[in-house]
Design a protein around this motif. Structure first.
Motif, short mmCIF file in Angstrom:
data_model
loop_
_atom_site.label_atom_id
_atom_site.label_comp_id
_atom_site.label_asym_id
_atom_site.label_seq_id
_atom_site.Cartn_x
_atom_site.Cartn_y
_atom_site.Cartn_z
N VAL A 60 50.43 35.17 30.92
CA VAL A 60 49.00 35.03 31.21
C VAL A 60 48.26 34.70 29.92
CG1 VAL A 60 46.99 36.08 32.29
CG2 VAL A 60 49.27 36.82 32.96
N ALA A 61 47.43 33.70 29.96
CA ALA A 61 46.58 33.39 28.82
C ALA A 61 45.38 34.33 28.85
CB ALA A 61 46.12 31.93 28.89
N VAL A 62 45.34 35.27 27.91
CA VAL A 62 44.29 36.30 27.92
C VAL A 62 43.37 36.10 26.71
CG1 VAL A 62 43.80 38.76 27.85
CG2 VAL A 62 45.82 37.95 29.07
N SER A 63 42.15 35.66 26.99
CA SER A 63 41.20 35.49 25.88
C SER A 63 40.56 36.82 25.52
CB SER A 63 40.12 34.49 26.28
OG SER A 63 39.29 35.06 27.29
N GLY A 64 40.51 37.72 26.49
CA GLY A 64 39.81 38.98 26.29
C GLY A 64 38.51 39.03 27.07
N GLY A 65 38.18 37.91 27.69
CA GLY A 65 36.96 37.83 28.51
C GLY A 65 37.20 38.34 29.93
N ILE A 85 34.64 37.93 40.63
CA ILE A 85 35.54 38.42 39.57
C ILE A 85 34.79 39.46 38.75
CG2 ILE A 85 36.82 37.79 37.48
CD1 ILE A 85 37.29 35.04 38.75
N ALA A 86 33.54 39.15 38.43
CA ALA A 86 32.72 40.08 37.66
C ALA A 86 32.57 41.41 38.41
CB ALA A 86 31.34 39.47 37.38
N TYR A 95 34.00 45.08 37.35
CA TYR A 95 33.06 46.20 37.28
C TYR A 95 33.54 47.37 38.13
CZ TYR A 95 28.77 48.84 38.22
OH TYR A 95 27.84 49.85 38.38
N GLN A 96 33.98 47.08 39.33
CA GLN A 96 34.43 48.14 40.24
C GLN A 96 35.69 48.82 39.71
OE1 GLN A 96 33.06 49.54 42.84
NE2 GLN A 96 31.27 48.20 42.80
N ARG A 97 36.57 48.03 39.07
CA ARG A 97 37.81 48.63 38.57
C ARG A 97 37.63 49.14 37.14
NH1 ARG A 97 43.39 45.99 39.46
NH2 ARG A 97 43.82 47.98 38.42
N ARG A 98 36.41 49.08 36.64
CA ARG A 98 36.09 49.55 35.29
C ARG A 98 36.97 48.89 34.23
NH1 ARG A 98 34.38 52.31 38.88
NH2 ARG A 98 32.65 53.78 38.87
#
Lengths: 316, 316
Positions: A54-59, A223-224, A228-231
């Motif tokens: 997975v390409a994870v930018s951190g965003g 997605i946002a 948020y729901q999964r913290r």
């Protein structure tokens, strides 16, 4: 309070305008994971024994994708998941994003590789931007940081995925990204590039790792809300170079359209899916060769990465 | 005062943002006529001995097209020009438009045919709208007046052109119309219809007269300014049924984009031209047959006109 349309028990916390569903937190989370599962199946993104990077930018998007895939992969004991982050060299921005990438990978027990523009190309993005601002030749005029950063980042991701020996490289492009890119290509006069806005980008060269986009049918907003729901913790500061004026205009337009005509982004996405086969046929004729400088797959003699670096006198 | 970039003599009255040209009235008029000439040549719209029929609604675009073609046709003694107006039966709107159509044809000495929905289909648009509002079945829900009026108008124009024995039917679609339709098709989920947004719509059936759009590369704003400069008289009241919400949103977006990024409409138009061959190949397979009721060319068993009239119980 409004009751969840799904479980008919808990209070609804999210109203989905395009379907009329009102969902509780648990059913909302389930619906997103299910949507991703359906997208993966629909476009045959994975095999049961795939090594996935997975390409994870951190965003928000990429960290969420990591969490969802970590959950899905659990059910396939022969498959595996790892992550890669590209450090472009953007001071005051990338350091923090990197921390979020590292933290999330650690939490999910996912092997994490970090690669950088500096190591791969000998230059940080900050340096590139400065050089381009200084030189401003005909070749570099109109080149936005996003344009060359994108070229270099895609290369960095492919190299990392190839070296890790994975089968698939998953990126977190969402429905908003994809529909914006469709209109952007059209308005840029580059309609044939629409063929590349693909849930699965088929490898057309042995050195290219197949790219998949499991979030391509999920709206950014959802997605946002899922994160948020999964913290889920992520970097929320935007990149300092992000400034593609045209893309923000298109984003605004599509968001307004979606508000007035719920579901229109999805319709646009599916609409383009219909013409994709015809477009793919048209671009299929362009066979990939290997760049005469770096040996990476490219359409012409010299790949875009080397063209950018040459223009800036970074390589011969 | 600013001097005209072209003649370098007269005062400029029009500034063209996408080219930077500042034009006097005379050079502006010349530039539009030249643009139309170039479009006609580029897409090979006409032969030197074509009989051309112009679809004249009486509005700004169609009346302007008539004036421009009347001028161009003068230079081809073997060609000829006539006009047709379709009276849809819209009370308080069409009567005045019709007057403008008649006046302009008379002024230019162009033979003028008037055809009507009432004569052709036995029903006025006003009646159709009322019937649909009353019935509201699953078949008619979501059908806007523009949708069925368009189907019937295209049929009426084709029948008139065929009966007049002309070679080409010229319609006044401008650059704004065409780019709006491109985005509209995409956002409606009907991307393959983009193949039909064509400067020249090739006849794929002997009963279909070839349609051409000589104004397809001229922005609406410039047509308006041309008409104003040449003191052309036209109907300027909009149709009372014109209410396609999505199209007006798209128009607004494209106008804003054009203001910020001059020339973007043209870029979009040309962009789509690039993917047209691929799309046309994809739709080429659908061979036209003849409707089993009216005998007109159609994709299925029953043409859209007969479907509309049947749904409303106007024909068997």
């Amino acid at each position: 309070m409004v009751i969840c349309t799904f479980c008919k028990r808990r209070d609804a916390v999210y109203m989905r305008p395009y379907s009329g569903e009102k969902l509780c937190a648990k059913c909302f989370i389930g619906s997103i994971e299910n949507k991703v599962r359906v997208t993966i199946a629909e476009y045959e993104m994975f095999q049961h024994d795939d090594k996935i990077m997975v390409a994870v930018s951190g965003g928000k998007d990429s960290v969420t994708l990591l969490h969802i895939l970590a959950k899905l992969v659990e059910k396939f004991p022969k498959s595996s998941l790892c992550a890669v982050t590209v450090d472009e060299g953007i001071k005051g921005y990338r350091e923090e994003a990197l921390k979020f990438a590292v933290k999330n990978c650690r939490k999910l027990n996912v092997e994490h590789t970090i690669t950088s523009f500096k190591d791969l190309f000998g230059v940080k993005l900050d340096e590139l931007v400065k050089t381009i601002q200084k030189t401003r030749t005909d070749d570099t005029r109109g080149l936005t940081p996003c344009a060359y950063c994108g070229v270099l980042r895609r290369r960095a991701l492919n190299v990392a995925a190839r070296e890790a020996g994975v089968d698939k490289l998953a990126t977190a492009h969402n429905l908003d990204d994809e529909t914006q890119t469709i209109l952007l290509n059209l308005l840029h006069g580059d309609a044939l590039r629409i063929a590349r806005v693909n849930p699965v980008l088929a490898e057309s060269h042995p050195k290219l790792v197949q790219r998949v986009k499991p979030l391509c049918e999920v709206p950014e907003k959802e997605i946002a809300f899922y994160a948020y729901q999964r913290r889920i913790k992520f970097q929320s500061v935007p990149c300092p170079y992000a400034s593609t004026a045209l893309r923000s205009d298109i984003r605004l337009f599509l968001n307004r359209m979606e508000e007035k005509h719920a579901g229109i982004k999805f319709t646009l996405f599916k609409s383009v899916e219909k013409i994709k086969p015809a477009l793919e046929q048209a671009v299929a004729e362009t066979k990939l060769r290997e760049c005469k400088f770096c040996g990476e797959p490219t359409v012409g003699d010299v790949c875009k990465v080397c063209q950018i670096l040459q223009t800036l006198n970074i390589i011969g």
